[in-house]
Write an enzyme that holds these catalytic residues in place. Structure first.
Site: not given
Ligand code: F6R
Length: 573
Positions: A2, A27, A72, A98-99, A446, A450, A453, A469, A568
């Site tokens: 949120c 966000r 959200w 928010n929360g 990584e 990417k 997601e 394995h 985010k």
């Molecule tokens: C992937 C991504 C998430 C964040 C994760 C942690 O692209 O962005 O996996 O890395 O939610 O977020 P932070 O680093 O803000 O704690």
């Protein structure tokens, strides 16, 4: 997660709130709404995009004060009814939040017994009804608000307004909230980006703070006493947060990596943190998602005795000791909870590696080192990941007495055209495997994260040695396997893994050092990267994998800046 924004000024609240909500879209959200404060409250909210509200907002009365929210969903499906703001029975009080209010069930049944009628399934709606209840006891709004907040359990950043008053009441616990100070106008938001076009002067609200703002004044109290909170000058400009000519924030942020990494490496706090860490016998690292991958890359590079825990599992596995918490946002609830756990058991010192200045983690940590990546708007972490790596490799180099490394990210970015071409092939695939050995196993993870997601393609990463394995059973004719194979001690074994893939009809897509004839010979999909320190290769090798995921997503018609179901800043556990 949120996003909240509040505005108290002489007029123009509609536009300020709308613009603020748009800047908070990154966000992640599923519904949006706002309330304007006049002689009575005016409300507009719905499931869907802020842009959908824009067309309808013109029919609302103009006002000087108001609050806006991007939701959200946590309690209750995304819908018009569940969107914020929420109101009391009399529709005189409007609240955004928010929360999560953990004790909302008890509070709600109490209120229902008292005759309050609930419209939504949200936890938030208890708040306006509780305020109404308190106001009925003939007390002012601030007294009523304080009493309500003191009864709430859980996490919250709350804004409340009441008809006929040009004040916004706020409270914060474990959810971000910041005040923006203007001339004849003040702002409240979960992120400074929401008010950057208006002011750079910010006051970060602390956990437990309650107060109000109007167009001229701010009032903050903690434990019932008035307190002064320091001002911070925000260095990020509003322009920093815009796309700068790129079609998406994500692409812009991928291209900002050379600067982000270089700026980050200039920070003297890297040296200080290295000195501190050098004195430790052991170090626990805690992080989530991409930040977890940064921690893993550090483990491969470092001679320190380290252990890495996923934030959400920390509580179950932590046995004490000093902790390095890595988080881009500094607001990830799982990571903050882990840090609170360290505090609760008096486990050790907490070091933070954070991008967002003033975020909660920076205040919880004993010592913080920053990445200087600037605001990252794309939901997927890109430049903040390579900046985290820059700090961690900088620390490693300091500890080993090596020269602080330089990274040739520009050469990696030159693969953009080829990644765009390769994305045509990838976009047709049901699933993709990513493999690497040693530090490159992190690059593989990584890269796969990417791809899944952003492009919503099943992408699985394995250490090259793990293929035999189990996962090898899934390799058949035409299955693409992205192999990360820099010129390090693992190269020979990786060539073995690539051959295993080929023998089963898999299609290796190989990333190795430019000019590596052997790799070129085993795959017609070979992409050359600059020579790197073998321990630090993820920082450059991840770049083409970011580009590949980006182009594949765009080709498939997905918005790479706002992947579905993701946020985010994940501020709930
Ligand atoms: C992937 C991504 C998430 C964040 C994760 C942690 O692209 O962005 O996996 O890395 O939610 O977020 P932070 O680093 O803000 O704690």
């Amino acid at each position: 997660m949120c996003g909240i924004v509040g505005y108290a000024g002489g007029g123009g609240a509609r536009e300020v709130l709308l613009r603020g909500l748009k800047s908070l879209e990154y966000r992640g959200y599923d519904s949006a709404g706002l309330a304007l404060c006049g002689d009575r409250l005016h409300l507009l909210k719905d499931a869907g995009r802020v842009a959908d509200l824009e067309v309808r907002i013109e029919h609302m009365t103009e006002a000087g004060t108001g609050i806006g929210h991007t939701r959200w969903a946590t309690h209750g499906v995304p819908s018009q009814i569940n969107a914020h703001p929420h109101t009391d029975c009399t529709r005189k009080v409007a609240v955004i939040h928010n929360g999560i209010i953990e004790n909302f069930m008890e509070l709600k049944s109490e209120l229902m017994k008292g005759g309050h009628k609930f419209k939504s399934d949200t936890d938030t709606e208890v708040i306006p009804h509780m305020i109404e209840e308190e106001l009925n006891k003939q007390q002012g709004m601030m007294d009523a608000f304080r009493k309500v907040v003191n009864k709430l359990e859980g996490s919250y950043a709350i804004l409340a307004i009441i008809e006929g008053k040009n004040e916004i009441y706020f409270a914060r616990k474990h959810s971000p909230l910041v005040i923006g100070l203007g001339r004849g106008e003040n702002f409240l938001a979960s992120d400074v980006i929401a008010f950057l076009p208006h002011t750079r002067c910010a006051v970060f609200v602390k956990d437990g703070d309650i107060g109000w703002v109007n167009s001229e004044k701010i009032y903050v109290e903690a434990d019932g006493n008035k307190v002064e909170r320091p001002f911070t000058n925000i260095e990020w400009s509003a322009e920093d947060a815009m796309k700068g000519g790129y079609p998406h924030f994500m692409l812009k942020e991928i291209y900002e990596q050379p600067d982000a990494v270089a700026n980050t490496l200039l920070d003297a706090r890297i040296e200080q943190l290295a000195t501190e860490l050098g004195h430790l016998k052991e170090l626990e690292i805690v992080a989530a998602g991409t930040s977890y991958h940064a921690g893993l890359a550090f483990m491969y590079a470092s001679d320190l005795k380290t252990r890495l825990l996923v934030s959400s599992e920390f509580r179950a596995l932590y046995k004490g000791g000093d902790v390095l918490a890595i988080s881009q946002s500094g607001e990830t609830a799982d990571t903050l909870q882990a840090v609170r756990q360290v505090r609760a058991v008096n486990g050790g010192k907490v070091f933070g590696l954070v991008n967002v200045n003033g975020s909660t983690l920076t205040r919880l940590a004993d010592q913080t080192v920053y990445t200087h990546a600037g605001p990252e708007i794309g939901v997927a972490a890109t430049k903040t990941f390579t900046s985290q790596l820059a700090v961690l490799y900088g620390i490693d180099a300091e500890l080993k007495g090596k020269k602080i490394p330089t990274f040739d990210i520009e050469s990696a970015l030159r693969l953009n055209g080829e990644m765009k071409k390769l994305s045509i092939d990838m976009s047709r695939r049901q699933g993709i495997f990513y493999i690497g050995r040693g530090p490159s196993s992190v690059t593989a993870r990584e890269g796969a994260l990417k791809m899944k997601e952003l492009a919503y393609i099943q992408a699985e990463a394995y250490e090259g040695g793990e293929l035999k394995h189990g996962p090898l059973a899934l390799i058949e004719e035409g299955v693409p396997v992205v192999a990360v194979c820099p010129n390090d001690i693992h190269r020979k074994k990786m060539i073995g893994s690539i051959e295993e893939v080929k023998a089963r009809g898999g299609v290796p897509v190989v990333f190795g050092e430019a000019g590596d004839k052997e790799l070129k010979a085993i795959s017609d999909r070979f992409y050359g990267l600059p020579a790197t320190d073998p321990f630090y290769s993820p920082l450059t090798y991840v770049v083409p994998l970011q580009l590949l995921a980006y182009h594949t997503a765009v080709l498939l018609g997905w918005d790479p800046d706002k992947p579905r179901n993701l946020a985010k800043s994940v501020t709930v556990e």
